[in-house]
Design an enzyme around this catalytic site. Structure first.
Site, PDB file in Angstrom:
ATOM      1  N   GLU A   1       0.822  -1.208   0.000  1.00 38.28           N
ATOM      2  CA  GLU A   1       0.000   0.000   0.000  1.00 38.28           C
ATOM      3  C   GLU A   1       0.862   1.266   0.000  1.00 38.28           C
ATOM      4  O   GLU A   1       0.553   2.241  -0.691  1.00 38.28           O
ATOM      5  CB  GLU A   1      -0.932  -0.003   1.214  1.00 38.28           C
TER       6      GLU A   1
ATOM      7  N   GLU B   1       2.304   1.714  -3.483  1.00 42.04           N
ATOM      8  CA  GLU B   1       1.296   2.119  -4.460  1.00 42.04           C
ATOM      9  C   GLU B   1       0.855   3.561  -4.253  1.00 42.04           C
ATOM     10  O   GLU B   1       0.684   4.303  -5.227  1.00 42.04           O
ATOM     11  CB  GLU B   1       0.083   1.194  -4.364  1.00 42.04           C
ATOM     12  N   GLU B   2       0.658   3.969  -3.013  1.00 42.05           N
ATOM     13  CA  GLU B   2       0.098   5.302  -2.745  1.00 42.05           C
ATOM     14  C   GLU B   2       1.141   6.410  -2.782  1.00 42.05           C
ATOM     15  O   GLU B   2       0.839   7.537  -3.185  1.00 42.05           O
ATOM     16  CB  GLU B   2      -0.606   5.313  -1.382  1.00 42.05           C
TER      17      GLU B   2
END
Length: 275
Positions: free
Chosen positions: A157, A160-161
């Site tokens: 996460e 990705e972010e």
């Protein structure tokens, strides 16, 4: 299955099935068949399974054969769970009380605390969700994917972010909200991460902005000071950075009880003395 029709012995074809670990059977329908053929095979298969003392019957029907679902439901099956490419039906055929487990009961998500050597916290502003357009800076969060470990989901996460590579350190705490998401409970794991890179490349779809922010600036935001969860995230981050708090770290283990599956056990490593 041998049956007698008008005084003549005939072989009735049964649905292909494999035994499960709990005294039941699992059927996976793979090839198209006429509804009347499926109905006939299903009825006689159930009769055979009852004679064998089977308990639960699972039928996995691919989405392209959804025309068979109504037939199974009329024979006593009910919906257990669905995935993009199939529907799972189940039927308890034993005389005893059903022990079929419910569908997944929890949604699991993570929040990631990433603190660099300058005592700056990696924070984001959401482009979707309740905080969109609020101007509030928060730690990155996200939902685990199917079959994903907590530490794997936290690393993914963040990448990705924000584009930041990290190393998982500990689970600092977790929170449960019962009956949150479509009547499922929400488990939220607060993770401590170590940054391995520092150049931010935000994800435009979910993230409005991302930056390294001085911890004090983050902590002084009005929402952080009044929101229950946010206050504890702030306090846990501070306690961890000052060495006053120890979280749970994962240890990879193998259990012979569940077919040598590899799993992760989270515990206080420093509190356990091993030879």
């Amino acid at each position: 299955m041998l049956v007698q029709i008008n005084g003549v012995n005939k072989i009735r074809e049964l649905l292909p099935a494999i035994n499960d670990e709990h005294g039941g059977v699992i059927v996976q329908v793979e090839s198209p068949m006429e509804p009347n053929v499926f109905h006939d095979m299903l009825k006689h298969s159930i009769t055979k399974w009852k004679m064998q003392g089977k308990k639960g019957v699972w039928i996995k029907i691919p989405i392209e054969l959804a025309n068979l679902v109504e037939i199974a439901v009329k024979e006593g099956f009910w919906y257990h769970h669905a995935e993009p490419d199939y529907l799972m039906l189940v039927h308890w055929i034993a005389d005893s009380e059903s022990t079929i487990p419910a569908n997944a009961s929890h949604k699991v998500s993570i929040g990631a605390i990433v603190l660099n050597h300058k005592r700056e916290l990696l924070v984001v502003q959401e482009n979707i969700g309740r905080l969109k357009g609020s101007g509030i800076w928060k730690i990155p969060t996200g939902t685990l994917e199917e079959g994903e470990n907590i530490f794997e989901g936290a690393i993914r996460e963040l990448k990705e972010e924000t584009g930041i590579d990290t190393e998982f350190m500990e689970v600092l705490a977790f929170r449960q909200i019962p009956r949150s998401f479509f009547n499922k409970s929400d488990l939220f794991f607060l993770c401590m991460m170590r940054p391995l890179s520092f150049h931010i490349q935000k994800q435009d779809l979910e993230i409005e902005a991302a930056q390294w922010m001085a911890f004090e600036e983050y902590a002084n935001q009005p929402l952080i000071q009044k929101d229950g969860l946010s206050k504890y995230i702030r306090d846990l981050c501070l306690a961890k950075s000052e060495g006053d708090y120890q979280g749970f770290t994962p240890m990879t283990i193998t259990s012979s009880v569940i077919d040598d599956h590899i799993s992760s056990l989270y515990f206080l490593k420093d509190a356990l003395h091993q030879d």
